[in-house]
Design a protein around this motif. Structure first.
Motif, PDB file in Angstrom:
ATOM      1  N   MET A  38       2.837   1.269  11.437  1.00  0.00           N
ATOM      2  CA  MET A  38       2.561   1.583  10.035  1.00  0.00           C
ATOM      3  C   MET A  38       1.139   1.174   9.668  1.00  0.00           C
ATOM      4  N   ASP A  39       0.770   1.527   8.454  1.00  0.00           N
ATOM      5  CA  ASP A  39      -0.539   1.199   7.923  1.00  0.00           C
ATOM      6  C   ASP A  39      -0.332   0.022   6.980  1.00  0.00           C
ATOM      7  N   ALA A  40      -1.021  -1.098   7.266  1.00  0.00           N
ATOM      8  CA  ALA A  40      -0.752  -2.336   6.535  1.00  0.00           C
ATOM      9  C   ALA A  40      -1.452  -2.392   5.178  1.00  0.00           C
ATOM     10  N   GLN A  41      -2.296  -1.418   4.872  1.00  0.00           N
ATOM     11  CA  GLN A  41      -2.955  -1.398   3.553  1.00  0.00           C
ATOM     12  C   GLN A  41      -1.898  -1.280   2.453  1.00  0.00           C
ATOM     13  N   PRO A  42      -1.816  -2.273   1.548  1.00  0.00           N
ATOM     14  CA  PRO A  42      -0.816  -2.154   0.478  1.00  0.00           C
ATOM     15  C   PRO A  42      -1.156  -1.011  -0.486  1.00  0.00           C
ATOM     16  N   HIS A  43      -0.119  -0.360  -0.992  1.00  0.00           N
ATOM     17  CA  HIS A  43      -0.275   0.710  -1.974  1.00  0.00           C
ATOM     18  C   HIS A  43      -0.263   0.099  -3.373  1.00  0.00           C
ATOM     19  N   GLY A  44      -1.120   0.611  -4.225  1.00  0.00           N
ATOM     20  CA  GLY A  44      -1.053   0.217  -5.635  1.00  0.00           C
ATOM     21  C   GLY A  44      -2.221  -0.631  -6.086  1.00  0.00           C
ATOM     22  N   PRO A  45      -2.231  -0.916  -7.392  1.00  0.00           N
ATOM     23  CA  PRO A  45      -3.370  -1.624  -7.991  1.00  0.00           C
ATOM     24  C   PRO A  45      -3.304  -3.132  -7.782  1.00  0.00           C
ATOM     25  N   THR A  46      -4.478  -3.742  -7.691  1.00  0.00           N
ATOM     26  CA  THR A  46      -4.598  -5.203  -7.669  1.00  0.00           C
ATOM     27  C   THR A  46      -5.400  -5.621  -8.884  1.00  0.00           C
ATOM     28  N   VAL A  47      -4.750  -6.367  -9.779  1.00  0.00           N
ATOM     29  CA  VAL A  47      -5.403  -6.801 -11.020  1.00  0.00           C
ATOM     30  C   VAL A  47      -6.150  -8.107 -10.743  1.00  0.00           C
ATOM     31  N   HIS A  48      -7.447  -8.124 -11.063  1.00  0.00           N
ATOM     32  CA  HIS A  48      -8.254  -9.324 -10.824  1.00  0.00           C
ATOM     33  C   HIS A  48      -8.394 -10.155 -12.096  1.00  0.00           C
ATOM     34  N   PRO A  59       2.720  13.745  10.760  1.00  0.00           N
ATOM     35  CA  PRO A  59       1.375  13.353  10.342  1.00  0.00           C
ATOM     36  C   PRO A  59       1.415  12.606   9.009  1.00  0.00           C
ATOM     37  N   GLY A  60       0.705  11.506   8.942  1.00  0.00           N
ATOM     38  CA  GLY A  60       0.700  10.696   7.732  1.00  0.00           C
ATOM     39  C   GLY A  60       1.822   9.676   7.655  1.00  0.00           C
ATOM     40  N   ALA A  61       2.679   9.648   8.669  1.00  0.00           N
ATOM     41  CA  ALA A  61       3.860   8.769   8.604  1.00  0.00           C
ATOM     42  C   ALA A  61       3.482   7.290   8.551  1.00  0.00           C
ATOM     43  N   ASP A  62       2.357   6.901   9.137  1.00  0.00           N
ATOM     44  CA  ASP A  62       1.977   5.479   9.075  1.00  0.00           C
ATOM     45  C   ASP A  62       1.896   5.005   7.632  1.00  0.00           C
ATOM     46  N   GLN A  63       1.319   5.845   6.764  1.00  0.00           N
ATOM     47  CA  GLN A  63       1.130   5.444   5.381  1.00  0.00           C
ATOM     48  C   GLN A  63       2.447   5.532   4.594  1.00  0.00           C
ATOM     49  N   VAL A  64       3.280   6.525   4.926  1.00  0.00           N
ATOM     50  CA  VAL A  64       4.588   6.606   4.262  1.00  0.00           C
ATOM     51  C   VAL A  64       5.430   5.391   4.648  1.00  0.00           C
ATOM     52  N   ARG A  65       5.382   5.029   5.917  1.00  0.00           N
ATOM     53  CA  ARG A  65       6.119   3.845   6.368  1.00  0.00           C
ATOM     54  C   ARG A  65       5.557   2.587   5.700  1.00  0.00           C
ATOM     55  N   GLY A  66       4.234   2.541   5.561  1.00  0.00           N
ATOM     56  CA  GLY A  66       3.618   1.414   4.875  1.00  0.00           C
ATOM     57  C   GLY A  66       4.043   1.346   3.415  1.00  0.00           C
ATOM     58  N   PRO A  89     -12.719   9.373 -16.752  1.00  0.00           N
ATOM     59  CA  PRO A  89     -12.229   9.201 -15.374  1.00  0.00           C
ATOM     60  C   PRO A  89     -13.347   8.716 -14.447  1.00  0.00           C
ATOM     61  N   VAL A  90     -13.008   7.800 -13.554  1.00  0.00           N
ATOM     62  CA  VAL A  90     -13.967   7.260 -12.579  1.00  0.00           C
ATOM     63  C   VAL A  90     -13.548   7.715 -11.182  1.00  0.00           C
ATOM     64  N   PRO A  91     -14.464   8.365 -10.463  1.00  0.00           N
ATOM     65  CA  PRO A  91     -14.087   8.845  -9.118  1.00  0.00           C
ATOM     66  C   PRO A  91     -13.763   7.674  -8.195  1.00  0.00           C
ATOM     67  N   LEU A  92     -12.762   7.883  -7.333  1.00  0.00           N
ATOM     68  CA  LEU A  92     -12.458   6.907  -6.285  1.00  0.00           C
ATOM     69  C   LEU A  92     -13.273   7.271  -5.054  1.00  0.00           C
ATOM     70  N   GLU A  93     -13.581   6.261  -4.281  1.00  0.00           N
ATOM     71  CA  GLU A  93     -14.340   6.470  -3.053  1.00  0.00           C
ATOM     72  C   GLU A  93     -13.385   6.753  -1.896  1.00  0.00           C
ATOM     73  N   GLN A  94     -13.714   7.788  -1.142  1.00  0.00           N
ATOM     74  CA  GLN A  94     -12.826   8.173  -0.039  1.00  0.00           C
ATOM     75  C   GLN A  94     -12.998   7.226   1.139  1.00  0.00           C
ATOM     76  N   ARG A  95     -11.880   6.827   1.743  1.00  0.00           N
ATOM     77  CA  ARG A  95     -11.917   5.960   2.912  1.00  0.00           C
ATOM     78  C   ARG A  95     -11.164   6.642   4.051  1.00  0.00           C
ATOM     79  N   ALA A  96     -10.907   5.938   5.124  1.00  0.00           N
ATOM     80  CA  ALA A  96     -10.257   6.558   6.293  1.00  0.00           C
ATOM     81  C   ALA A  96      -8.782   6.849   6.019  1.00  0.00           C
ATOM     82  N   HIS A  97      -8.210   7.788   6.775  1.00  0.00           N
ATOM     83  CA  HIS A  97      -6.764   8.045   6.791  1.00  0.00           C
ATOM     84  C   HIS A  97      -6.187   8.384   5.421  1.00  0.00           C
ATOM     85  N   GLY A  98      -6.989   9.042   4.587  1.00  0.00           N
ATOM     86  CA  GLY A  98      -6.441   9.510   3.309  1.00  0.00           C
ATOM     87  C   GLY A  98      -6.460   8.489   2.185  1.00  0.00           C
ATOM     88  N   TRP A  99      -7.074   7.343   2.420  1.00  0.00           N
ATOM     89  CA  TRP A  99      -7.116   6.310   1.381  1.00  0.00           C
ATOM     90  C   TRP A  99      -8.314   6.499   0.456  1.00  0.00           C
TER      91      TRP A  99
END
Lengths: 510, 510
Positions: free
Chosen positions: B1-11, B233-240, B37-47
């Motif tokens: 799986m992909d260990a990147q947590p989904h969702g917002p982190t409030v600082h 395809p994409g299952a790592d992130q769905v599993r995460g 609206p503020v654009p998000l920056e694209q990262r690897a694997h659809g993040w």
């Protein structure tokens, strides 16, 4: 599963017992030749039975609810093709050589496998014609032949993966008697026989199984249509049909192992996967017949559970195909990075195959866009069957070209050495031993014009976007496509062919 | 799986980092409140990622390719319902009682589970209202509460299995703060909390996940539509997304275990099943937080692989629901043999449950028309959660009737004894402790008239052929259907209620 064997049992007294699983119709009759249909007696769990006068060679079929004559799902012979009636065949009456009783194949550890397709291995295209080439194959140092599917399929020509009568031997190859002679001939030359069997789908024409019962399910999809019903109502009998088929070839036809096509498409959520059940049944048979019997999965998964022993929670198969070494070597040789080759870089994959067996053993695959596989751990790499070329890797290229026609022969020789030095079990593809340059193309012989056109179109569309390919895909239905794929054994007597044979034989002798 | 947590982190500094997996759109922007609206920056694997000014309580959403505002798949709060914007919630700012730091739940061996539905456990229908009843539950001798799904679902009323925001706590129950207070209150009374979570499908209204990425697949079917994409395809992130959700409740909300809904519908052909991956991740978390954490599967399979340890090739879950004992007791009490009860005969099944755990452990099931299950072997029966009644067994009857209204109370008391004397882990259903006679009906609160009508029709059709039932199925959308299902705790003060409570409490004290 349900242990009741599917199919007819021919008796000595001129009668035959027909055992048929057919939970869908409300009445079933068997018709032998031109005689009156005889009703079968209904039994438990969708089974029917009748014992009627009928002998080997008699044509027969079933009428469901008084309908048209249908062939037997467990037909042993389809003498007039898959759309004609079935024919009886008494396997117990086969004449085996005296050597057969003592025959045992070599163990998989140390084995060398030679894959061949009966229809194109010789110009004759039959079991008997193939037998004439066996001495030369045995002389190479090969221990096992792997025979592409011989089950009955639509038309005369084909790879065999679109079979619809899994218990029958394809008539134009020589039928069941021809196959038994061929197995005997292999064994007399010290060659084990691994038969390629397809349990994940049925072909597009001639499949009568759904008329009889819930063999298929729409709960899961395969690339070839509906999946086998391995875990829904009636699954015991479908599983019995599959496991019984494995036993049919291993026991009745003395085959030494099975190559199970595309096992990743066998979706089975039961507590015991059908392949684990098969492994148990085959282990019991091996004990009973006192011969080693091998089950080798073709799978696109790098999942050690496939070959992990049953006692350790695995499926308990003896081996599996693993394309990782092939793909690494192919990329190293050709520089191709299209399609699934995008996941490979060349020699680093070869090194990883040597040391870990699976290249993708829990790594992210860019091609599949997910993490793939798990580590082989303590499982021996000899359980992985690897190759430089096989029917798929050659035949699923647009022009079916072999490496001999595109790659420098010095480098190709080095690749042969890398294949044979690997800890996995090597396999070569018919003709590879003499540096065959004839292609191995995708061919079919569907008599129905619409199906023929659909197959043609499907093949064209498959390669429409194939990078670097702009030519015409050979028409799979054209008989010349089939003819072009026939191995030219004459090359083995030419200088280049002799040199290739010497390389393989010398390395295999080591 | 992909260990990147989904969702917002409030600082702490008034900003929030938005991490979003969205491989489908070509651009993504986050809009907080009425700001630009503020654009998000694209990262690897659809993040995608952006850090922008935003605080707890702020409403926000994403615009994909400049489109309409959509809620966050990993939303922590849907203050205006599932069709409104998401809202930020900082779980790290939750106020926990001093006792929380020392809390550890009782082990599953010896546990007694009490299942409840927040909406109908009290007339208030909130976490806070439920808290007022906890002393009485704890006094019974219960060790764990099992809380029916609290994730955000369409409408105000519902069982919760049609959730669409798995990381959010349903607003009308009290939202995430309410849930945290409830967990704390349970722990202060010595009650562990098992949360019911649904990872096998998404509800029919408000599911925006497919707009973002391939969360679902048509390769497999579930009774509720498309299956989760666990192996494409994409299952790592769905599993995460799934495993991360399990960790979200266990770690951030201090939950002690999860009841995983209908795990048999999680079709996953990967080398490591998503539940095995979850078991590993939860075991790691348990080590880190130094608390026992339990994973309990709801499954219709008698497959010991579910609870077999990972080291022995199993999924490694701690427990599973097993309906065999329930069905045997139910048949013994009621004589009903319809539907799945056809597979049971009564007391013989109870005896078999006691001795073998699974009644169907490799036996042919006439109801399912196939062989089902495998032997539990050396696995302990305490890993099987069994009951006399639960939300499904009561609520999936046409009129949601409880056993108290149909069965002789002397026999019902004997059945309670048989349940609690079994080697499995017993569970009771809210109200059962005082002999509740109010029904537990199927109810929903879809605001869309068409969907409401479809649910009504579906419920009617489900019971159209229900043997022995000729009445009207209560309308699931009618608020009185919901109201009729509310537990009447007043009964516990009446003579019959006191007598039932004494029975449960006395037996649980043993």
């Amino acid at each position: 599963m349900d242990a009741q064997p599917h199919g007819p049992t021919v008796h000595d007294d001129g009668t035959t017992t027909f055992d048929l699983w057919a939970p869908r119709p409300r009445s079933v009759a068997v018709q032998v030749g031109d005689t009156e249909p005889v009703p079968l007696e209904q039994r438990a769990h969708g089974w029917w039975r009748a014992r009627v006068p009928a002998r080997t060679g008699d044509r027969y079929g079933f009428r469901l609810d008084g309908g048209e004559l249908l062939p037997d799902p467990a037909s042993r012979r389809q003498p007039d093709g898959v759309h004609g009636p079935s024919a009886l065949f008494d396997v117990s009456a086969l004449a085996w050589s005296p050597e057969e009783a003592r025959w045992r194949s070599a163990p998989l550890a140390g084995a060398v496998i030679y894959e061949l397709h009966i229809g194109t291995f010789t110009p004759g295209g039959t079991f008997d014609a193939a037998t004439e080439r066996l001495d030369a194959v045995a002389a190479l140092g090969v221990t096992h032949l792997e025979v592409m599917p011989i089950n009955a399929f639509n038309g005369e020509r084909g790879w065999g993966y679109d079979g619809v009568f899994w218990y029958a031997a394809h008539e134009s190859y020589g039928g069941p008697e021809g196959f038994a002679r061929f197995v005997d001939a292999c064994h007399r030359r010290g060659l084990g026989v691994i038969l390629d069997v397809v349990y994940n789908h049925l072909g597009p024409s001639g499949n009568v199984l759904p008329r009889y019962g819930p063999y298929l399910t729409d709960r899961y999809a395969t690339p070839w249509g509906e999946a086998l019903n391995l875990d829904g109502p009636g699954a015991d009998q479908v599983r019995g049909f599959i496991v019984g088929n494995a036993l049919h070839w291993l026991e009745s036809f003395h085959v030494d192992g099975l190559r199970l096509d595309a096992t990743h498409a066998l979706i089975d959520t039961s507590s015991t996967h059908v392949l684990a059940e098969m492994a148990d049944a085959v282990a019991d048979l091996a004990t009973r017949v006192q011969r080693p019997l091998e089950l080798i999965a073709e799978t696109d998964r790098q999942d050690p559970a496939t070959i992990r022993p049953r006692e350790a929670g695995g499926l308990g198969l003896d081996g599996q195909w693993c394309d990782d070494l092939h793909h690494g070597l192919h990329v190293a040789l050709t520089g191709e990075r299209e399609g699934y080759y995008a996941d490979y870089t060349g020699l680093p994959d070869v090194a990883r195959s040597y040391s870990r067996g699976f290249v993708y053993d829990g790594r992210y695959s860019p091609g599949r866009q997910r993490t793939v596989g798990a580590a082989l751990g303590s499982l021996s790499s000899h359980r992985l069957v690897t190759c430089l070329q096989n029917h798929d890797q050659v035949g699923n290229r647009p022009t079916g070209d072999r490496l001999t026609t595109t790659v420098d022969h010095g480098r190709l020789r080095a690749a042969v050495l890398l294949l044979l030095a690997a800890p996995s079990t090597p396999m070569l593809f018919m003709g590879e031993e003499h540096g065959e340059t004839n292609p191995f193309l995708y061919f079919s012989g569907h008599p129905e014009p619409e199906l023929a056109e659909a197959v043609r179109r499907g093949r064209r569309e498959e390669f429409a976007d194939f990078p670097g390919f702009h030519g015409e895909v050979p028409d799979p239905q054209d008989p010349t496509t089939f003819a072009a794929s026939i191995v030219d054994h004459g090359k083995s007597r030419e200088a280049a062919g002799r040199s290739w044979r010497a390389l393989w034989a010398d390395l295999l002798a080591l």
